[in-house]
Design an enzyme around this catalytic site. Structure first.
Site, PDB file in Angstrom:
ATOM      1  N   LYS A  24      -0.663  13.513 -11.800  1.00 24.00           N
ATOM      2  CA  LYS A  24       0.140  12.830 -12.820  1.00 24.00           C
ATOM      3  C   LYS A  24       1.171  13.780 -13.440  1.00 24.00           C
ATOM      4  O   LYS A  24       2.278  13.353 -13.778  1.00 24.00           O
ATOM      5  CB  LYS A  24      -0.748  12.200 -13.897  1.00 24.00           C
ATOM      6  CG  LYS A  24      -1.509  10.973 -13.401  1.00 24.00           C
ATOM      7  CD  LYS A  24      -0.571   9.863 -12.941  1.00 24.00           C
ATOM      8  CE  LYS A  24      -1.312   8.600 -12.602  1.00 24.00           C
ATOM      9  NZ  LYS A  24      -0.428   7.466 -12.320  1.00 24.00           N
ATOM     10  N   THR A  62      -9.521  -1.519 -17.440  1.00 19.36           N
ATOM     11  CA  THR A  62      -9.263  -1.990 -16.079  1.00 19.36           C
ATOM     12  C   THR A  62     -10.415  -1.526 -15.198  1.00 19.36           C
ATOM     13  O   THR A  62     -11.352  -0.870 -15.667  1.00 19.36           O
ATOM     14  CB  THR A  62      -7.953  -1.403 -15.528  1.00 19.36           C
ATOM     15  OG1 THR A  62      -8.084   0.028 -15.483  1.00 19.36           O
ATOM     16  CG2 THR A  62      -6.761  -1.798 -16.394  1.00 19.36           C
ATOM     17  N   TYR A 121      -6.538  14.138 -10.576  1.00 17.67           N
ATOM     18  CA  TYR A 121      -5.800  13.142 -11.336  1.00 17.67           C
ATOM     19  C   TYR A 121      -4.740  13.792 -12.224  1.00 17.67           C
ATOM     20  O   TYR A 121      -3.564  13.428 -12.193  1.00 17.67           O
ATOM     21  CB  TYR A 121      -6.764  12.312 -12.177  1.00 17.67           C
ATOM     22  CG  TYR A 121      -6.101  11.173 -12.901  1.00 17.67           C
ATOM     23  CD1 TYR A 121      -5.797   9.994 -12.235  1.00 17.67           C
ATOM     24  CD2 TYR A 121      -5.777  11.270 -14.247  1.00 17.67           C
ATOM     25  CE1 TYR A 121      -5.182   8.940 -12.891  1.00 17.67           C
ATOM     26  CE2 TYR A 121      -5.167  10.223 -14.914  1.00 17.67           C
ATOM     27  CZ  TYR A 121      -4.870   9.061 -14.230  1.00 17.67           C
ATOM     28  OH  TYR A 121      -4.257   8.020 -14.889  1.00 17.67           O
ATOM     29  N   ASN A 170       2.972   1.700 -10.145  1.00 24.54           N
ATOM     30  CA  ASN A 170       1.700   1.644 -10.849  1.00 24.54           C
ATOM     31  C   ASN A 170       0.562   1.771  -9.847  1.00 24.54           C
ATOM     32  O   ASN A 170      -0.121   0.807  -9.550  1.00 24.54           O
ATOM     33  CB  ASN A 170       1.576   0.327 -11.632  1.00 24.54           C
ATOM     34  CG  ASN A 170       0.297   0.278 -12.438  1.00 24.54           C
ATOM     35  OD1 ASN A 170      -0.212   1.296 -12.873  1.00 24.54           O
ATOM     36  ND2 ASN A 170      -0.235  -0.918 -12.631  1.00 24.54           N
ATOM     37  N   ASP A 205       0.843  -1.189   0.000  1.00 23.19           N
ATOM     38  CA  ASP A 205       0.000   0.000   0.000  1.00 23.19           C
ATOM     39  C   ASP A 205       0.880   1.241   0.000  1.00 23.19           C
ATOM     40  O   ASP A 205       1.459   1.598   1.026  1.00 23.19           O
ATOM     41  CB  ASP A 205      -0.914  -0.023   1.227  1.00 23.19           C
ATOM     42  CG  ASP A 205      -1.835   1.178   1.304  1.00 23.19           C
ATOM     43  OD1 ASP A 205      -1.796   2.047   0.397  1.00 23.19           O
ATOM     44  OD2 ASP A 205      -2.607   1.255   2.276  1.00 23.19           O
TER      45      ASP A 205
END
Length: 176
Positions: free
Chosen positions: A104, A135, A100, A31, A4
């Site tokens: 990133k 996914t 997000y 990832n 984690d």
């Protein structure tokens, strides 16, 4: 080995275990990503989502890179792959998904810094965008997982004279 990344001590514990068992690490693939917040807007911030996204998408990857860097350098040809997103590209960034996309973009910047710091140790560090992949996070309609993973495998298996400090999808350079 999975752990984690949001747990502050998990990366250090995992690195200590790898060092004890193997003495080195050839490849680290960061990832981890959460909060693809497409319905959100930067001017109406959900601070909880933003903090969680940075904790996982940036700080978790940073902790892992820091903990494992000595082991990546131990073999003289380590590879560190940060799984990023074209959503973090400043060249194509727009409105939406602020937690997000900004996390990133920060991961991409961290990739450049780590590549410069690890160059002398023979470690290649790159960011890879797998594209839209079918996914749990990407949902149906994306490319098959194996196709998205191929670019990550490419970066993990680069020759010693391969690129470092770059941003790629399918082995082709992307604009930052």
């Amino acid at each position: 080995m999975a752990f984690d990344v949001a747990s502050p001590d998990a990366a250090a514990r995992a690195a200590a275990d790898v060092e004890r068992r193997f003495g080195r690490l050839d490849v680290l693939i960061n990832n981890a990503a959460i909060h693809y917040d497409t319905g959100s807007r930067a001017l109406l911030p959900d601070w909880t989502d933003i903090r969680e996204a940075f904790e996982t998408n940036v700080f978790g990857a940073w902790r892992a890179a820091s903990a494992f860097a000595p082991l990546l350098g131990a073999g003289g040809h380590g590879r560190l792959v940060n799984v990023s997103s074209e959503g973090g590209s400043l060249a194509s960034m727009g409105a939406g998904a602020p937690a997000y996309s900004t996390s990133k973009a920060t991961l991409n910047a961290l990739t450049c810094v780590l590549a410069a710091e690890l160059r002398g140790a023979g470690v290649l560090v790159n960011a890879v965008c797998p594209g839209w992949v079918a996914t749990d996070m990407g949902g149906p309609g994306g490319r098959p997982v194996a196709q998205g993973a191929a670019g990550i495998v490419w970066a993990a298996t680069l020759p010693d004279d391969g690129p470092t400090g770059g941003f790629f999808r399918d082995g082709k350079r992307l604009p930052w």
